[in-house]
Write a protein that holds these residues in place. Sequence first.
Motif: not given
Length: 189
Positions: A46, A57, A83
Motif C-alpha cells: 500500500n 484511493t 477524493t
Amino acid sequence: MSDGNKEFVVVVGKLVLISVVAAALLGITYMPTQAQLQKNEQEAMNLKLLEVMPDATFEPVYGDQVNAETGEQEIIYYRAKDTSGNLMGYAFLSSQAGAKGTIVVVGGVDSSFSTITGMSVLSQEETPGLGSKIAEDAFRNQFNALPLSQLSLSSSGGSIDSITGATISSKAVVDALNSKVESIKSAEA
C-alpha cells in the motif's frame, strides 16, 4: 539393562521430549506469525502504491485466477481514484526475471496511458552494489512523470539510463512496466 543403556535411553527420551515440545511451540506460533507477515506485506505494498500514485484511493480489479495460498481472486491491477472518485490512472504490480532472480515492481500510469507516474521496487534479488541499485532513488526517479513513449533504455532511444554493469536488471524493470501497461490498456479498452 545395564547402566550405560539406561543412561542412553534417558538421554534419547529427553531429546525426543524436547523435540516434541519445540515442534508444538512452532506449530502454535506459525499461524499468527503468517497472518502478521501477510498484513506487513500488504502495508508495504500500500505504501508503494501511494509512492507511484500519491493521494489516490485504490480500487482493485480482479482477474479470473485464484491465489492458491489465500483462496482469493488475484488482483491484476488497481484503478487509482482521487477524493471525488475520478479516475486518475492505474497502479499495478509487475514481475520480470532479472539477472539473479525475479524483480517485482510497483508502477503507475495516468488514465490516458501517456505518462508513467512512478516506479518503485517491491522486491528484488539482484547483485548487491550492481543490480540492486534499481531500488535506489537515482534510478527510480527517472520514472517520475515519464512519457510512456520514452519508457525504454537510452541505448534503445528512450529516457532511462541503465545502471552501469546492471543492464539486465535495468531492462527488466522497463520491460515489467511496459508489459503491464499494455496489459492494462488492453483490459480497459
